[in-house]
Motif scaffolding. Structure first.
Motif, PDB file in Angstrom:
ATOM      1  N   MET A   1       2.691  67.795  -6.527  1.00 58.51           N
ATOM      2  CA  MET A   1       3.666  67.022  -7.282  1.00 58.51           C
ATOM      3  C   MET A   1       4.735  66.491  -6.330  1.00 58.51           C
ATOM      4  SD  MET A   1       5.777  68.187 -10.604  1.00 58.51           S
ATOM      5  CE  MET A   1       7.046  67.155 -11.236  1.00 58.51           C
ATOM      6  N   PRO A   2       5.044  65.207  -6.425  1.00 56.15           N
ATOM      7  CA  PRO A   2       6.057  64.651  -5.528  1.00 56.15           C
ATOM      8  C   PRO A   2       7.415  65.279  -5.806  1.00 56.15           C
ATOM      9  CG  PRO A   2       5.233  62.969  -7.057  1.00 56.15           C
ATOM     10  CD  PRO A   2       4.515  64.232  -7.345  1.00 56.15           C
ATOM     11  N   SER A   3       8.170  65.439  -4.754  1.00 49.12           N
ATOM     12  CA  SER A   3       9.478  66.042  -4.929  1.00 49.12           C
ATOM     13  C   SER A   3      10.438  65.544  -3.864  1.00 49.12           C
ATOM     14  CB  SER A   3       9.366  67.565  -4.851  1.00 49.12           C
ATOM     15  OG  SER A   3      10.576  68.152  -5.230  1.00 49.12           O
ATOM     16  N   LEU A   4      11.686  65.725  -4.162  1.00 47.20           N
ATOM     17  CA  LEU A   4      12.736  65.455  -3.200  1.00 47.20           C
ATOM     18  C   LEU A   4      13.364  66.784  -2.831  1.00 47.20           C
ATOM     19  CD1 LEU A   4      14.683  62.457  -4.833  1.00 47.20           C
ATOM     20  CD2 LEU A   4      13.165  62.365  -2.870  1.00 47.20           C
ATOM     21  N   VAL A  14      35.322  64.690  -0.366  1.00 51.25           N
ATOM     22  CA  VAL A  14      34.030  64.043  -0.111  1.00 51.25           C
ATOM     23  C   VAL A  14      32.897  65.058  -0.302  1.00 51.25           C
ATOM     24  CG1 VAL A  14      32.608  62.845   1.611  1.00 51.25           C
ATOM     25  CG2 VAL A  14      35.082  62.482   1.576  1.00 51.25           C
ATOM     26  N   THR A  15      31.868  64.637  -1.030  1.00 47.65           N
ATOM     27  CA  THR A  15      30.638  65.410  -1.153  1.00 47.65           C
ATOM     28  C   THR A  15      29.560  64.664  -0.369  1.00 47.65           C
ATOM     29  OG1 THR A  15      31.243  66.208  -3.358  1.00 47.65           O
ATOM     30  CG2 THR A  15      28.918  66.315  -2.754  1.00 47.65           C
ATOM     31  N   VAL A  16      28.910  65.345   0.557  1.00 47.05           N
ATOM     32  CA  VAL A  16      27.849  64.756   1.370  1.00 47.05           C
ATOM     33  C   VAL A  16      26.526  65.376   0.930  1.00 47.05           C
ATOM     34  CG1 VAL A  16      26.955  64.374   3.694  1.00 47.05           C
ATOM     35  CG2 VAL A  16      29.436  64.507   3.320  1.00 47.05           C
ATOM     36  N   ILE A  17      25.577  64.526   0.556  1.00 48.40           N
ATOM     37  CA  ILE A  17      24.267  64.986   0.122  1.00 48.40           C
ATOM     38  C   ILE A  17      23.199  64.349   1.010  1.00 48.40           C
ATOM     39  CG2 ILE A  17      22.572  64.974  -1.754  1.00 48.40           C
ATOM     40  CD1 ILE A  17      24.931  64.834  -3.726  1.00 48.40           C
ATOM     41  N   ALA A  18      22.369  65.199   1.612  1.00 53.14           N
ATOM     42  CA  ALA A  18      21.216  64.724   2.374  1.00 53.14           C
ATOM     43  C   ALA A  18      19.999  64.778   1.453  1.00 53.14           C
ATOM     44  CB  ALA A  18      20.996  65.581   3.608  1.00 53.14           C
ATOM     45  N   VAL A  19      19.250  63.687   1.419  1.00 49.04           N
ATOM     46  CA  VAL A  19      18.079  63.570   0.558  1.00 49.04           C
ATOM     47  C   VAL A  19      16.861  63.365   1.458  1.00 49.04           C
ATOM     48  CG1 VAL A  19      17.044  62.291  -1.362  1.00 49.04           C
ATOM     49  CG2 VAL A  19      19.544  62.415  -1.163  1.00 49.04           C
ATOM     50  N   ALA A  20      15.763  64.034   1.124  1.00 51.69           N
ATOM     51  CA  ALA A  20      14.526  63.856   1.891  1.00 51.69           C
ATOM     52  C   ALA A  20      13.355  63.738   0.923  1.00 51.69           C
ATOM     53  CB  ALA A  20      14.304  65.026   2.837  1.00 51.69           C
ATOM     54  N   GLY A  21      12.495  62.749   1.178  1.00 50.61           N
ATOM     55  CA  GLY A  21      11.310  62.537   0.362  1.00 50.61           C
ATOM     56  C   GLY A  21      11.319  61.162  -0.297  1.00 50.61           C
ATOM     57  N   ARG A  22      10.280  60.910  -1.086  1.00 50.35           N
ATOM     58  CA  ARG A  22      10.157  59.628  -1.794  1.00 50.35           C
ATOM     59  C   ARG A  22      10.999  59.655  -3.059  1.00 50.35           C
ATOM     60  NH1 ARG A  22       5.895  56.030  -1.075  1.00 50.35           N
ATOM     61  NH2 ARG A  22       5.841  55.711  -3.320  1.00 50.35           N
ATOM     62  N   ALA A  23      11.905  58.707  -3.161  1.00 46.54           N
ATOM     63  CA  ALA A  23      12.757  58.586  -4.346  1.00 46.54           C
ATOM     64  C   ALA A  23      12.147  57.500  -5.226  1.00 46.54           C
ATOM     65  CB  ALA A  23      14.185  58.250  -3.943  1.00 46.54           C
ATOM     66  N   ASP A  24      11.355  57.929  -6.210  1.00 42.37           N
ATOM     67  CA  ASP A  24      10.647  56.970  -7.054  1.00 42.37           C
ATOM     68  C   ASP A  24      10.806  57.352  -8.518  1.00 42.37           C
ATOM     69  OD1 ASP A  24       8.863  59.096  -7.437  1.00 42.37           O
ATOM     70  OD2 ASP A  24       7.453  58.353  -5.951  1.00 42.37           O
ATOM     71  N   CYS A  29      14.949  61.395 -11.543  1.00 43.76           N
ATOM     72  CA  CYS A  29      15.715  62.323 -12.383  1.00 43.76           C
ATOM     73  C   CYS A  29      16.213  63.513 -11.562  1.00 43.76           C
ATOM     74  CB  CYS A  29      14.897  62.781 -13.579  1.00 43.76           C
ATOM     75  SG  CYS A  29      13.373  63.631 -13.139  1.00 43.76           S
ATOM     76  N   LEU A  30      15.452  63.931 -10.544  1.00 47.49           N
ATOM     77  CA  LEU A  30      15.897  65.014  -9.669  1.00 47.49           C
ATOM     78  C   LEU A  30      17.132  64.590  -8.871  1.00 47.49           C
ATOM     79  CD1 LEU A  30      12.424  66.134  -8.259  1.00 47.49           C
ATOM     80  CD2 LEU A  30      13.745  67.237 -10.084  1.00 47.49           C
ATOM     81  N   LEU A  31      17.105  63.367  -8.386  1.00 46.65           N
ATOM     82  CA  LEU A  31      18.244  62.830  -7.645  1.00 46.65           C
ATOM     83  C   LEU A  31      19.469  62.759  -8.537  1.00 46.65           C
ATOM     84  CD1 LEU A  31      19.477  61.498  -5.128  1.00 46.65           C
ATOM     85  CD2 LEU A  31      18.510  59.327  -5.927  1.00 46.65           C
ATOM     86  N   ASP A  32      19.311  62.223  -9.730  1.00 46.07           N
ATOM     87  CA  ASP A  32      20.427  62.104 -10.671  1.00 46.07           C
ATOM     88  C   ASP A  32      21.005  63.481 -10.998  1.00 46.07           C
ATOM     89  OD1 ASP A  32      22.153  60.602 -12.395  1.00 46.07           O
ATOM     90  OD2 ASP A  32      20.913  61.232 -14.088  1.00 46.07           O
ATOM     91  N   ASP A  33      20.139  64.432 -11.277  1.00 49.55           N
ATOM     92  CA  ASP A  33      20.579  65.781 -11.620  1.00 49.55           C
ATOM     93  C   ASP A  33      21.308  66.439 -10.454  1.00 49.55           C
ATOM     94  OD1 ASP A  33      20.609  68.131 -13.407  1.00 49.55           O
ATOM     95  OD2 ASP A  33      19.260  68.993 -11.907  1.00 49.55           O
ATOM     96  N   TYR A  34      20.782  66.283  -9.249  1.00 51.29           N
ATOM     97  CA  TYR A  34      21.408  66.921  -8.093  1.00 51.29           C
ATOM     98  C   TYR A  34      22.790  66.331  -7.831  1.00 51.29           C
ATOM     99  CZ  TYR A  34      21.909  69.376  -3.706  1.00 51.29           C
ATOM    100  OH  TYR A  34      22.367  70.202  -2.708  1.00 51.29           O
ATOM    101  N   ILE A  35      22.913  65.018  -7.926  1.00 52.14           N
ATOM    102  CA  ILE A  35      24.219  64.384  -7.734  1.00 52.14           C
ATOM    103  C   ILE A  35      25.205  64.907  -8.774  1.00 52.14           C
ATOM    104  CG2 ILE A  35      25.487  62.202  -7.916  1.00 52.14           C
ATOM    105  CD1 ILE A  35      22.983  60.845  -6.683  1.00 52.14           C
ATOM    106  N   ASP A  49      23.057  60.726   2.538  1.00 49.98           N
ATOM    107  CA  ASP A  49      22.293  60.534   3.769  1.00 49.98           C
ATOM    108  C   ASP A  49      20.847  60.277   3.361  1.00 49.98           C
ATOM    109  OD1 ASP A  49      20.897  60.678   6.141  1.00 49.98           O
ATOM    110  OD2 ASP A  49      21.536  62.723   6.632  1.00 49.98           O
ATOM    111  N   LEU A  50      20.394  59.043   3.527  1.00 49.96           N
ATOM    112  CA  LEU A  50      19.050  58.646   3.110  1.00 49.96           C
ATOM    113  C   LEU A  50      18.108  58.466   4.309  1.00 49.96           C
ATOM    114  CD1 LEU A  50      20.051  56.133   0.291  1.00 49.96           C
ATOM    115  CD2 LEU A  50      19.467  58.549   0.083  1.00 49.96           C
TER     116      LEU A  50
END
Length: 128
Positions: A1-4, A14-24, A29-35, A49-50
């Motif tokens: 299953m794809p994941s970030l 300031v909140t800094v978030i590093a994201v890794a993986g395909r954002a599709d 929804c995982l990105l939205d929830d984490y933010i 950080d993309l």
């Protein structure tokens, strides 16, 4: 299953978030929830950080635009750092880049967010 995957750090205002993986469509929804869960205060500036995101789909772009709108509503900003070619192309093709704070490096994004998070001195007050 794809994941970030995500990691975060907090700096003053300031909140800094590093994201890794395909954002599709399957991971937006995982990105939205984490933010939403990670930002301590709605008025905190947000740096994403993309650099490890090779693909950014339209659903994930909507999440970024929503985060930008929420940040602006609370007097803050969204700063995107280190976009790879595909995500950068999507932002330019949809003309979203012009309304977002896009930075070449994470360091530049953090510096800009920290500057923006500093309180503006009120003119006319004597220095103490």
């Amino acid at each position: 299953m794809p994941s970030l995957t995500f990691s975060s750090q907090y700096l003053p205002g300031v909140t800094v978030i590093a994201v890794a993986g395909r954002a599709d469509i399957t991971t937006a929804c995982l990105l939205d929830d984490y933010i939403s869960r990670t930002r301590r205060h709605p008025g905190d500036h947000l740096v994403l950080d993309l650099s490890e995101v090779p693909y950014l789909g339209e659903s994930a772009l909507h999440v970024l635009l929503h985060a930008h709108t929420v940040a602006r509503h609370h007097g803050a900003g969204l700063h995107l750092a280190s976009l790879q070619r595909g995500p950068a192309h999507l932002l330019h093709a949809t003309e979203s880049a012009s309304g977002l704070n896009v930075h070449d490096t994470l360091e530049a994004a953090i510096r800009a967010a920290l500057r923006a998070a500093q309180p503006v001195p009120v003119s006319g007050q004597a220095a103490g």
